[in-house]
Design an enzyme around this catalytic site. Structure first.
Site, PDB file in Angstrom:
ATOM      1  CB  ILE A  32      40.361  28.088  68.393  1.00 26.82           C
ATOM      2  CG1 ILE A  32      39.300  27.179  67.798  1.00 26.82           C
ATOM      3  CG2 ILE A  32      40.404  27.970  69.907  1.00 26.82           C
ATOM      4  CD1 ILE A  32      39.614  25.693  67.970  1.00 26.82           C
ATOM      5  CG  HIS A 101      51.282  31.405  72.273  1.00 26.52           C
ATOM      6  ND1 HIS A 101      51.575  30.410  73.175  1.00 26.52           N
ATOM      7  CD2 HIS A 101      50.210  32.050  72.789  1.00 26.52           C
ATOM      8  CE1 HIS A 101      50.721  30.452  74.181  1.00 26.52           C
ATOM      9  NE2 HIS A 101      49.885  31.458  73.982  1.00 26.52           N
TER      10      HIS A 101
HETATM   11  P1  5GP Z   1      47.576  31.530  76.084  1.00 26.27           P
HETATM   12  O1  5GP Z   1      46.385  31.501  77.014  1.00 26.27           O
HETATM   13  O2  5GP Z   1      48.482  30.341  76.321  1.00 26.27           O
HETATM   14  O3  5GP Z   1      48.320  32.828  76.086  1.00 26.27           O
HETATM   15  O4  5GP Z   1      46.980  31.430  74.636  1.00 26.27           O
HETATM   16  C1  5GP Z   1      46.596  30.227  74.048  1.00 26.27           C
HETATM   17  C2  5GP Z   1      45.635  30.576  72.955  1.00 26.27           C
HETATM   18  O5  5GP Z   1      45.480  29.441  72.121  1.00 26.27           O
HETATM   19  C3  5GP Z   1      44.222  30.934  73.464  1.00 26.27           C
HETATM   20  O6  5GP Z   1      43.902  32.257  73.056  1.00 26.27           O
HETATM   21  C4  5GP Z   1      43.328  29.886  72.806  1.00 26.27           C
HETATM   22  O7  5GP Z   1      42.084  30.410  72.382  1.00 26.27           O
HETATM   23  C5  5GP Z   1      44.169  29.388  71.653  1.00 26.27           C
HETATM   24  N1  5GP Z   1      43.917  28.001  71.276  1.00 26.27           N
HETATM   25  C6  5GP Z   1      43.765  26.946  72.125  1.00 26.27           C
HETATM   26  N2  5GP Z   1      43.577  25.823  71.433  1.00 26.27           N
HETATM   27  C7  5GP Z   1      43.600  26.175  70.109  1.00 26.27           C
HETATM   28  C8  5GP Z   1      43.455  25.420  68.902  1.00 26.27           C
HETATM   29  O8  5GP Z   1      43.268  24.200  68.880  1.00 26.27           O
HETATM   30  N3  5GP Z   1      43.538  26.115  67.739  1.00 26.27           N
HETATM   31  C9  5GP Z   1      43.737  27.473  67.716  1.00 26.27           C
HETATM   32  N4  5GP Z   1      43.795  28.050  66.512  1.00 26.27           N
HETATM   33  N5  5GP Z   1      43.891  28.204  68.836  1.00 26.27           N
HETATM   34  C10 5GP Z   1      43.819  27.564  70.017  1.00 26.27           C
END
Ligand code: 5GP
Ligand code: ZN
Length: 115
Positions: A32, A101
């Protein structure tokens, strides 16, 4: 499936996302808040909180996710240019969603070291 987990809910289709690929094991959708022209998230359907929760039974799953990432990069036409697969683990690693992820980043020159 954990009903209070964002990525479980996206994988189940309860929360909308722009899905680019899916199969029995993995769902791939657009981040997103993209950090590159292509920024996809590869998420196992099964709820696994972090890399620390992986077991030997998940070895094939993780290998599959990497092969899917390579295939998606190829299909989108940037595999040969190059790309990056990132996994953030826990707070100091920058993890914000506690469902395992892998980020697939492509279609721009990526710098090193990462922030
Ligand atoms: P992390 O910071 O845990 O490695 O990555 C989480 C990712 O999820 C971030 O890059 C963030 O932009 C993405 N993200 C968070 N909420 C959502 C959402 O509701 N939909 C989508 N498609 N991505 C999300
Ligand atoms: Zn989950």
């Amino acid at each position: 499936m954990s009903s209070d987990c964002l990525f479980c809910r996206i994988a189940a289709g309860d929360i909308p996302a722009t899905i680019r690929y899916q199969d029995d094991l993995v769902v791939v959708f657009e981040d997103i808040n993209p950090q590159a022209p292509t920024h996809l998230l590869l998420v196992p359907r099964r709820h696994i909180p972090t890399t620390l929760d992986l077991t030997p039974e998940d070895n094939a799953l993780v290998g599959h996710i990497f092969q899917v990432a390579a295939k998606v990069a190829d299909n989108l036409g940037f595999a040969q240019d190059g790309f990056r697969i990132v996994n953030n683990c826990n707070q100091a690693g920058g993890q914000t969603v506690w469902h395992l992820h892998f980020h697939l980043l492509g279609q721009r020159q990526l710098s090193w070291p990462p922030g």
